[in-house]
Design a protein around this motif. Structure first.
Motif, PDB file in Angstrom:
ATOM      1  N   ALA A  40     -18.799 -27.479  71.154  1.00  0.00           N
ATOM      2  CA  ALA A  40     -17.747 -27.376  70.148  1.00  0.00           C
ATOM      3  C   ALA A  40     -18.280 -26.780  68.849  1.00  0.00           C
ATOM      4  O   ALA A  40     -17.607 -25.975  68.201  1.00  0.00           O
ATOM      5  CB  ALA A  40     -17.143 -28.759  69.893  1.00  0.00           C
ATOM      6  N   TRP A  41     -19.484 -27.175  68.472  1.00  0.00           N
ATOM      7  CA  TRP A  41     -20.076 -26.657  67.242  1.00  0.00           C
ATOM      8  C   TRP A  41     -20.357 -25.157  67.373  1.00  0.00           C
ATOM      9  O   TRP A  41     -20.117 -24.396  66.421  1.00  0.00           O
ATOM     10  CB  TRP A  41     -21.355 -27.414  66.926  1.00  0.00           C
ATOM     11  CG  TRP A  41     -22.003 -26.971  65.653  1.00  0.00           C
ATOM     12  CD1 TRP A  41     -23.068 -26.140  65.509  1.00  0.00           C
ATOM     13  CD2 TRP A  41     -21.594 -27.332  64.340  1.00  0.00           C
ATOM     14  NE1 TRP A  41     -23.358 -25.960  64.188  1.00  0.00           N
ATOM     15  CE2 TRP A  41     -22.476 -26.680  63.448  1.00  0.00           C
ATOM     16  CE3 TRP A  41     -20.589 -28.142  63.820  1.00  0.00           C
ATOM     17  CZ2 TRP A  41     -22.369 -26.814  62.066  1.00  0.00           C
ATOM     18  CZ3 TRP A  41     -20.488 -28.287  62.448  1.00  0.00           C
ATOM     19  CH2 TRP A  41     -21.369 -27.623  61.588  1.00  0.00           C
ATOM     20  N   PHE A  44     -17.056 -23.332  67.090  1.00  0.00           N
ATOM     21  CA  PHE A  44     -16.594 -23.318  65.700  1.00  0.00           C
ATOM     22  C   PHE A  44     -17.372 -22.297  64.881  1.00  0.00           C
ATOM     23  O   PHE A  44     -16.788 -21.554  64.077  1.00  0.00           O
ATOM     24  CB  PHE A  44     -16.764 -24.713  65.095  1.00  0.00           C
ATOM     25  CG  PHE A  44     -16.562 -24.756  63.604  1.00  0.00           C
ATOM     26  CD1 PHE A  44     -15.293 -24.785  63.055  1.00  0.00           C
ATOM     27  CD2 PHE A  44     -17.657 -24.768  62.749  1.00  0.00           C
ATOM     28  CE1 PHE A  44     -15.099 -24.824  61.684  1.00  0.00           C
ATOM     29  CE2 PHE A  44     -17.479 -24.804  61.376  1.00  0.00           C
ATOM     30  CZ  PHE A  44     -16.201 -24.828  60.843  1.00  0.00           C
ATOM     31  N   THR A  45     -18.682 -22.240  65.055  1.00  0.00           N
ATOM     32  CA  THR A  45     -19.509 -21.306  64.295  1.00  0.00           C
ATOM     33  C   THR A  45     -19.141 -19.863  64.607  1.00  0.00           C
ATOM     34  O   THR A  45     -19.009 -19.023  63.706  1.00  0.00           O
ATOM     35  CB  THR A  45     -20.997 -21.556  64.591  1.00  0.00           C
ATOM     36  OG1 THR A  45     -21.326 -22.917  64.267  1.00  0.00           O
ATOM     37  CG2 THR A  45     -21.874 -20.628  63.779  1.00  0.00           C
ATOM     38  N   LEU A  47     -16.256 -18.670  65.869  1.00  0.00           N
ATOM     39  CA  LEU A  47     -14.914 -18.351  65.392  1.00  0.00           C
ATOM     40  C   LEU A  47     -14.887 -18.181  63.869  1.00  0.00           C
ATOM     41  O   LEU A  47     -14.260 -17.250  63.343  1.00  0.00           O
ATOM     42  CB  LEU A  47     -13.940 -19.450  65.817  1.00  0.00           C
ATOM     43  CG  LEU A  47     -13.604 -19.516  67.307  1.00  0.00           C
ATOM     44  CD1 LEU A  47     -12.706 -20.707  67.602  1.00  0.00           C
ATOM     45  CD2 LEU A  47     -12.951 -18.225  67.784  1.00  0.00           C
ATOM     46  N   ALA A  48     -15.581 -19.090  63.164  1.00  0.00           N
ATOM     47  CA  ALA A  48     -15.611 -18.983  61.704  1.00  0.00           C
ATOM     48  C   ALA A  48     -16.342 -17.721  61.260  1.00  0.00           C
ATOM     49  O   ALA A  48     -15.925 -17.052  60.308  1.00  0.00           O
ATOM     50  CB  ALA A  48     -16.275 -20.222  61.101  1.00  0.00           C
ATOM     51  N   THR A  96     -10.614 -20.329  55.776  1.00  0.00           N
ATOM     52  CA  THR A  96     -12.046 -20.335  56.058  1.00  0.00           C
ATOM     53  C   THR A  96     -12.826 -21.144  55.024  1.00  0.00           C
ATOM     54  O   THR A  96     -13.827 -21.793  55.358  1.00  0.00           O
ATOM     55  CB  THR A  96     -12.580 -18.898  56.096  1.00  0.00           C
ATOM     56  OG1 THR A  96     -12.200 -18.208  54.893  1.00  0.00           O
ATOM     57  CG2 THR A  96     -12.035 -18.153  57.296  1.00  0.00           C
ATOM     58  N   ALA A  99     -12.291 -24.790  55.904  1.00  0.00           N
ATOM     59  CA  ALA A  99     -12.987 -25.087  57.152  1.00  0.00           C
ATOM     60  C   ALA A  99     -14.480 -25.271  56.912  1.00  0.00           C
ATOM     61  O   ALA A  99     -15.115 -26.174  57.473  1.00  0.00           O
ATOM     62  CB  ALA A  99     -12.747 -23.969  58.164  1.00  0.00           C
ATOM     63  N   THR A 102     -15.365 -28.637  55.341  1.00  0.00           N
ATOM     64  CA  THR A 102     -15.326 -29.806  56.219  1.00  0.00           C
ATOM     65  C   THR A 102     -16.602 -29.977  57.039  1.00  0.00           C
ATOM     66  O   THR A 102     -16.797 -31.044  57.633  1.00  0.00           O
ATOM     67  CB  THR A 102     -14.139 -29.719  57.181  1.00  0.00           C
ATOM     68  OG1 THR A 102     -14.283 -28.564  58.025  1.00  0.00           O
ATOM     69  CG2 THR A 102     -12.821 -29.633  56.424  1.00  0.00           C
ATOM     70  N   VAL A 103     -17.446 -28.953  57.074  1.00  0.00           N
ATOM     71  CA  VAL A 103     -18.646 -29.008  57.912  1.00  0.00           C
ATOM     72  C   VAL A 103     -19.535 -30.199  57.568  1.00  0.00           C
ATOM     73  O   VAL A 103     -19.938 -30.957  58.465  1.00  0.00           O
ATOM     74  CB  VAL A 103     -19.422 -27.679  57.825  1.00  0.00           C
ATOM     75  CG1 VAL A 103     -20.836 -27.835  58.366  1.00  0.00           C
ATOM     76  CG2 VAL A 103     -18.681 -26.596  58.601  1.00  0.00           C
ATOM     77  N   SER A 153     -26.739 -22.589  61.417  1.00  0.00           N
ATOM     78  CA  SER A 153     -25.326 -22.224  61.510  1.00  0.00           C
ATOM     79  C   SER A 153     -24.625 -22.314  60.161  1.00  0.00           C
ATOM     80  O   SER A 153     -23.841 -21.427  59.795  1.00  0.00           O
ATOM     81  CB  SER A 153     -24.620 -23.115  62.525  1.00  0.00           C
ATOM     82  OG  SER A 153     -24.775 -24.490  62.184  1.00  0.00           O
ATOM     83  N   THR A 154     -24.908 -23.364  59.392  1.00  0.00           N
ATOM     84  CA  THR A 154     -24.258 -23.505  58.083  1.00  0.00           C
ATOM     85  C   THR A 154     -24.738 -22.429  57.122  1.00  0.00           C
ATOM     86  O   THR A 154     -23.948 -21.903  56.320  1.00  0.00           O
ATOM     87  CB  THR A 154     -24.526 -24.899  57.506  1.00  0.00           C
ATOM     88  OG1 THR A 154     -24.212 -25.902  58.475  1.00  0.00           O
ATOM     89  CG2 THR A 154     -23.675 -25.136  56.268  1.00  0.00           C
TER      90      THR A 154
END
Length: 335
Positions: A40-41, A44-45, A47-48, A96, A99, A102-103, A153-154
């Motif tokens: 899932a992570w 999310f990465t 797509l973002a 974005t 989103a 929220t990380v 990722s962040t």
């Protein structure tokens, strides 16, 4: 006939101690245990990142062209410009940004509920400790890989967000200023530091409570409290700039606000019931106070990276303290 004496059996060799679990095996077990969260992570990465690339590239170019057409209209009734491109750029930027904000909360909630809380609640942690994995090594393995993935990722998403904001700054009239709270926290170094702080806070909450759902709430709440404290303290952690204006102008200066007020005789600062000399009744109150001008303390755009560095440094220090507290708690409970 007498049977020949038989030789005594040779003593059995002592069993060799079980070797400690190898690091690759620990890694495979950790990935298999948290495969849904990792999948899932990763989704999310990706797509973002794609959304931010589209935002900073074609979408911002289309919005900038639409704003250029709009400014050239001079309020002509037959003006034509691409309003949909402007709205699409504005909506995707907001989506974005929130989103990305929220990380850290998601990381804190996951770390508390799944990383340590669920394994402590189900007993799989103690089972692992009986199979050659020490408690401290178990916790180190639980924190090292997630910290690496969260950091990489962040950092990628924060860099893309900063790039997308820069692409629209000065070209899109609805672009947020750099000191907008959501924009400020979504770019730079702060998202990475907040995510790591959430990881440490969630892991500690899971060890303290030993139950997944309470640890989920406690980890997210702890990070929220830390974030709130940082938000109020950050403007005061770096020297601000002061701009003085005349008594008929009001406070001036654009940037991250720190404080403002009036100046009286001798250059001393004072609180005033109003700061707009043009407002009805305000001029008389300012004259009665003896105001000689106004001041505003703020951070200009040049302070963006110093504030990011100071804020990230404070968060990383708190992260280190939370991590040490988690190891000491586990060591004391399993001594």
């Amino acid at each position: 006939m007498t049977a020949a004496p038989t030789a005594p059996p040779a003593p059995a060799a002592p069993a060799a101690p079980a070797p400690p679990t190898a690091a690759p095996r620990q890694l495979r077990w950790l990935l298999r245990l948290h495969r849904p969260a990792v999948t899932a992570w990763a989704a999310f990465t990706v797509l973002a990142a794609v959304a931010l690339l589209w935002l900073g590239g074609p979408l911002t170019s289309d919005a900038a062209a639409a704003w250029k057409d709009y400014r050239a209209c001079a309020f002509d009734e037959r003006c034509a410009y691409d309003q949909d491109a402007i709205l699409a750029q504005k909506d995707l930027y907001r989506l974005t940004t929130y989103a990305l904000l929220t990380v850290p909360l998601l990381v804190a909630a996951w770390a508390g509920s799944a990383l340590t809380g669920r394994e402590a609640e189900s007993g799989t942690a103690r089972l692992g400790w009986t199979q050659g994995v020490s408690p401290l090594r178990w916790l180190a393995a639980r924190l090292a890989l997630p910290a690496l993935l969260v950091t990489a990722s962040t950092a990628l998403l924060a860099a893309l967000h900063r790039w997308a904001w820069t692409a629209g700054d000065g070209r899109v009239d609805t672009a947020k200023p750099w000191y907008d709270a959501a924009t400020f926290y979504a770019g730079g170094l702060l998202p990475v530091a907040l995510a790591l702080a959430g990881l440490a806070a969630g892991a500690l909450a899971g060890l303290l409570l030993g139950r997944s759902l309470p640890a989920l709430a406690a980890g997210a709440a702890a990070l929220g409290a830390l974030w709130t404290a940082l938000h109020h303290a950050l403007p005061h952690l770096w020297p601000s700039v002061t701009r003085v204006s005349g008594p008929d102008e009001g406070p001036s200066g654009s940037g991250l606000w720190v404080g403002e007020g009036v100046l009286v005789a001798g250059g001393e600062r004072a609180d005033a019931p109003c700061l707009n000399a043009l407002a009805p009744g305000c001029r008389g109150e300012l004259e009665q106070l003896g105001a000689t001008g106004f001041y505003r303390d703020f951070h200009p755009a040049a302070h963006y990276w110093p504030l990011q560095l100071v804020g990230a440094g404070v968060l990383l220090l708190v992260t280190a303290l939370l991590t040490v507290a988690a190891f000491r708690l586990l060591r004391r409970r399993t001594a």
